[in-house]
Every structure is written in C-alpha cells, then in structure tokens.
Enzyme design. Structure first.
Site, PDB file in Angstrom:
ATOM      1  N   ARG A 197      -8.323 -19.685  -1.310  1.00  0.00           N
ATOM      2  CA  ARG A 197      -8.151 -20.876  -2.160  1.00  0.00           C
ATOM      3  C   ARG A 197      -7.759 -20.437  -3.579  1.00  0.00           C
ATOM      4  NH1 ARG A 197      -9.060 -21.974   2.187  1.00  0.00           N
ATOM      5  NH2 ARG A 197      -6.833 -22.068   2.030  1.00  0.00           N
TER       6      ARG A 197
ATOM      7  N   ASN B  45     -13.165 -31.203  -8.585  1.00  0.00           N
ATOM      8  CA  ASN B  45     -12.250 -30.191  -8.071  1.00  0.00           C
ATOM      9  C   ASN B  45     -12.611 -28.816  -8.587  1.00  0.00           C
ATOM     10  OD1 ASN B  45     -10.967 -32.260  -6.844  1.00  0.00           O
ATOM     11  ND2 ASN B  45      -9.226 -32.335  -8.238  1.00  0.00           N
TER      12      ASN B  45
ATOM     13  N   ASP C 261     -10.167 -26.452  -8.413  1.00  0.00           N
ATOM     14  CA  ASP C 261      -8.908 -25.882  -8.898  1.00  0.00           C
ATOM     15  C   ASP C 261      -8.867 -25.972 -10.430  1.00  0.00           C
ATOM     16  OD1 ASP C 261      -7.549 -28.337  -9.886  1.00  0.00           O
ATOM     17  OD2 ASP C 261      -7.437 -28.924  -7.788  1.00  0.00           O
TER      18      ASP C 261
ATOM     19  N   HIS D 188     -18.543 -29.271  -9.774  1.00  0.00           N
ATOM     20  CA  HIS D 188     -18.745 -28.541  -8.516  1.00  0.00           C
ATOM     21  C   HIS D 188     -18.307 -27.078  -8.603  1.00  0.00           C
ATOM     22  CE1 HIS D 188     -18.812 -32.486  -5.962  1.00  0.00           C
ATOM     23  NE2 HIS D 188     -19.920 -32.280  -6.617  1.00  0.00           N
TER      24      HIS D 188
ATOM     25  N   LEU E 205      -5.630 -43.482  -3.016  1.00  0.00           N
ATOM     26  CA  LEU E 205      -4.613 -43.774  -2.012  1.00  0.00           C
ATOM     27  C   LEU E 205      -5.089 -44.849  -1.033  1.00  0.00           C
ATOM     28  CD1 LEU E 205      -1.770 -42.723  -1.406  1.00  0.00           C
ATOM     29  CD2 LEU E 205      -2.810 -41.028   0.125  1.00  0.00           C
TER      30      LEU E 205
ATOM     31  N   ALA F 116      -1.713 -40.964  -6.926  1.00  0.00           N
ATOM     32  CA  ALA F 116      -2.214 -40.648  -8.266  1.00  0.00           C
ATOM     33  C   ALA F 116      -1.083 -40.359  -9.248  1.00  0.00           C
ATOM     34  CB  ALA F 116      -3.165 -39.450  -8.196  1.00  0.00           C
TER      35      ALA F 116
HETATM   36  P1  NAD Z   1     -11.939 -36.030  -0.407  1.00  0.00           P
HETATM   37  O1  NAD Z   1     -10.966 -35.116   0.265  1.00  0.00           O
HETATM   38  O2  NAD Z   1     -13.199 -36.371   0.298  1.00  0.00           O
HETATM   39  O3  NAD Z   1     -11.191 -37.385  -0.764  1.00  0.00           O
HETATM   40  C1  NAD Z   1      -9.902 -37.383  -1.312  1.00  0.00           C
HETATM   41  C2  NAD Z   1      -9.519 -38.819  -1.642  1.00  0.00           C
HETATM   42  O4  NAD Z   1      -8.279 -38.766  -2.307  1.00  0.00           O
HETATM   43  C3  NAD Z   1      -9.358 -39.726  -0.417  1.00  0.00           C
HETATM   44  O5  NAD Z   1     -10.054 -40.932  -0.647  1.00  0.00           O
HETATM   45  C4  NAD Z   1      -7.846 -39.967  -0.342  1.00  0.00           C
HETATM   46  O6  NAD Z   1      -7.533 -41.291   0.053  1.00  0.00           O
HETATM   47  C5  NAD Z   1      -7.426 -39.765  -1.790  1.00  0.00           C
HETATM   48  N1  NAD Z   1      -6.055 -39.281  -1.938  1.00  0.00           N
HETATM   49  C6  NAD Z   1      -5.351 -38.436  -1.142  1.00  0.00           C
HETATM   50  N2  NAD Z   1      -4.122 -38.234  -1.630  1.00  0.00           N
HETATM   51  C7  NAD Z   1      -4.037 -38.970  -2.777  1.00  0.00           C
HETATM   52  C8  NAD Z   1      -3.015 -39.176  -3.752  1.00  0.00           C
HETATM   53  N3  NAD Z   1      -1.819 -38.579  -3.651  1.00  0.00           N
HETATM   54  N4  NAD Z   1      -3.274 -40.008  -4.791  1.00  0.00           N
HETATM   55  C9  NAD Z   1      -4.478 -40.629  -4.916  1.00  0.00           C
HETATM   56  N5  NAD Z   1      -5.476 -40.464  -4.020  1.00  0.00           N
HETATM   57  C10 NAD Z   1      -5.263 -39.630  -2.975  1.00  0.00           C
HETATM   58  O7  NAD Z   1     -12.229 -35.374  -1.817  1.00  0.00           O
HETATM   59  P2  NAD Z   1     -13.426 -35.530  -2.854  1.00  0.00           P
HETATM   60  O8  NAD Z   1     -13.897 -36.940  -2.873  1.00  0.00           O
HETATM   61  O9  NAD Z   1     -12.970 -34.881  -4.104  1.00  0.00           O
HETATM   62  O10 NAD Z   1     -14.627 -34.660  -2.255  1.00  0.00           O
HETATM   63  C11 NAD Z   1     -14.392 -33.387  -1.729  1.00  0.00           C
HETATM   64  C12 NAD Z   1     -15.112 -32.187  -2.376  1.00  0.00           C
HETATM   65  O11 NAD Z   1     -14.405 -31.004  -1.945  1.00  0.00           O
HETATM   66  C13 NAD Z   1     -15.006 -32.116  -3.871  1.00  0.00           C
HETATM   67  O12 NAD Z   1     -16.263 -32.311  -4.371  1.00  0.00           O
HETATM   68  C14 NAD Z   1     -14.506 -30.709  -4.226  1.00  0.00           C
HETATM   69  O13 NAD Z   1     -15.560 -29.915  -4.716  1.00  0.00           O
HETATM   70  C15 NAD Z   1     -14.037 -30.109  -2.968  1.00  0.00           C
HETATM   71  N6  NAD Z   1     -12.556 -29.907  -2.900  1.00  0.00           N
HETATM   72  C16 NAD Z   1     -11.841 -29.585  -4.015  1.00  0.00           C
HETATM   73  C17 NAD Z   1     -10.453 -29.444  -3.953  1.00  0.00           C
HETATM   74  C18 NAD Z   1      -9.695 -29.078  -5.207  1.00  0.00           C
HETATM   75  O14 NAD Z   1     -10.248 -28.447  -6.090  1.00  0.00           O
HETATM   76  N7  NAD Z   1      -8.421 -29.499  -5.346  1.00  0.00           N
HETATM   77  C19 NAD Z   1      -9.782 -29.640  -2.764  1.00  0.00           C
HETATM   78  C20 NAD Z   1     -10.549 -29.959  -1.621  1.00  0.00           C
HETATM   79  C21 NAD Z   1     -11.936 -30.099  -1.716  1.00  0.00           C
END
Ligand code: NAD
Ligand code: ZN
Length: 234
Positions: A59, A92, A94, A109, A202, A219
């Site tokens: 990651r 996140n 990242d 987190h 989304l 987003a």
């Molecule tokens: P989640 O994956 O549970 O939910 C993601 C949400 O984003 C969904 O409701 C989906 O409908 C929405 N979504 C998807 N694409 C979108 C877009 N283009 N525009 C707007 N909305 C969009 O994620 P969460 O609620 O953040 O929980 C997951 C946990 O996993 C987090 O606490 C985090 O610590 C970790 N995580 C982090 C990352 C990262 O850092 N980028 C990635 C994956 C998981």
C-alpha cells in the site's frame, strides 16, 4: 453560508478512489484481495506479521503511483482560504490530502508513511518497506509496526476531534460508508450540538438518514462544487 464559522470535514476511502486507490470493502468484502480480519487486526499482526507488514509495504509503495484528485485539491483550497475554524479529519491512511496542500488535517486511523513502535509508542516518518522486527530508534526495541489503527484499537486524537465536532456549525462527510465507528457516529455528535450536516458520497451510506442533506455523486465533482459554494470562486 454567512452564519458558518466553524467547519469539520470527515473523509473516507471514497475521496481517494478516483486517484486509483481501492476503497475498503470492494467486491466480495475484500480490501485489495485480503480479508479485513487478516490485515486489519492486532491478532493478525501477532499471527502473521510478515503478511501484515507486506500488505502495508505494498500500500505504501502504491502511493508513488497516485496523485491527489480534484476533491483533495478543493479541500486544500478551502483550508488555505477559509477564515474560520476548520478541521479535516481523514480515515484514510494515504497522504493525498497533505500532498494536495491541506494543513489543518488529522489522520485518525494512522498513516502509511509512518511507523509506530509497539514498545514505546514513538511514531517515525517512514518511506520504503518496513520489515517485521525493525529496530525503533527511540527505545532500541525490534518493535516497529505499520502506524495503522487496527480494528479494536483507539483512533488518534479523539479528544480533539470530539471537541471540534461539538463546536462546529457545519459537518461534511465525504466518501465514507459510515460503517466504521467511531467515525460513523460523528454526524450524530455534530447534529446533536446544532451543526448543519451534509453528506457527499457516491451511494447513500449506512448513516445517510442522520444527515440534513445528502448529495450523491463522484467526489471529484461534488467536493469542488461544495467548496465553491462555501468560498465563492475567489
Ligand atoms: P469504505 O470503503 O467503507 O467506503 C467508501 C465509500 O466511498 C462508499 O460509501 C462509496 O460509495 C464511496 N465512494 C466510492 N467511490 C467514490 C467516489 N468516487 N466519490 C465519492 N464517494 C465514493 O471506506 P471508509 O468508510 O473510509 O472506511 C474504510 C477504512 O479503511 C478507513 O477507515 C481507512 O482507514 C481504511 N482505508 C483507507 C484507504 C485510503 O487511505 N485511501 C483505502 C481503503 C481503506
Ligand atoms: Zn520504541
């Protein structure tokens, strides 16, 4: 928006999806092909440290291939120009918010670009791989682990976040499924204290019913529109 002074923004994996980072529970409930219990729990770290460290090494390495998108940039613009209080709380791990330029930011987190000592609690900026049993500079123990808050562990800065939620006039949740607590409960704290609450996602999240307003879409479109509505075009 003239009566808004104090804003809290919560972001989740959805804000980084259009940058090419997979969200948490993709098809089949897996995160990048792994069961959450195998890479996101303290038990998994004890049972198979090599697997857990490798997962976060991949990651961390993947960050080099992605860039902030229009939603991260819009929040950075809000941060730079908003004259009132602002706290961006991200779930996140990242680094796309900070690479876009956001400063008033908390990683509740943890962060891929940080290592945590399981012995003394020291946190160290980290780049590259982090093999199990890497030695901590602060205490000398071979105890560095990914600085990721696993299920069952306490998120960072909860007191500061709770205080910001209780004081805010506007709470905006972006790209989060509302399935992971305590973040999923933030909307209720803010609303109960009188804040206006908006969700940008989304799909309707698990917590949609708790928001005054839900706007559904990508987003990269919704967040810049919302920031323009708050700041104007300047
Ligand atoms: P989640 O994956 O549970 O939910 C993601 C949400 O984003 C969904 O409701 C989906 O409908 C929405 N979504 C998807 N694409 C979108 C877009 N283009 N525009 C707007 N909305 C969009 O994620 P969460 O609620 O953040 O929980 C997951 C946990 O996993 C987090 O606490 C985090 O610590 C970790 N995580 C982090 C990352 C990262 O850092 N980028 C990635 C994956 C998981
Ligand atoms: Zn240490």
């Amino acid at each position: 928006m003239t009566d808004i002074r104090n804003i809290v923004v919560l972001t989740g994996a959805g804000i980084s999806a259009e940058s090419g980072i997979a969200t948490f529970r993709g098809p089949g409930g897996l995160w990048e092909g792994h069961r959450v219990e195998d890479v996101c729990t303290p038990e998994a770290l004890v049972r198979d440290p090599a697997l857990v460290h490798r997962f976060y090494d991949l990651r961390r390495a993947a960050l080099a291939a992605v860039e902030p998108n229009a939603a991260h940039r819009a929040l950075a613009r809000l941060d730079a120009h908003w004259p009132g209080e602002l706290l961006i709380v991200t779930q996140n791990v990242d680094d796309l918010h900070e690479r876009a330029g956001a400063r008033r930011l908390l990683h509740m987190h943890g962060e891929l670009r940080s290592a945590l000592c399981a012995r003394c609690g020291a946190r160290t900026a980290w780049a590259g791989d982090l093999p199990p049993a890497t030695v901590c500079d602060a205490c000398g123990a071979p105890a560095l682990r990914p600085d990721i808050v696993f299920f069952g562990e306490m998120p960072y800065a909860m007191e500061r976040i709770e205080a910001a939620l209780e004081a805010c006039d506007l709470f905006v949740s972006i790209g989060t499924s509302g399935a992971v607590y305590p973040a999923a409960g933030f909307v209720r704290t803010a609303r109960w204290r009188g804040a206006q609450t908006i969700e940008l996602n989304l799909d309707p999240s698990d917590g949609s019913v708790f928001f005054h307003e839900s706007r559904m879409g990508a987003a990269s479109v919704l967040v810049p529109e919302w920031v323009v509505s708050v700041l104007g075009d300047a």
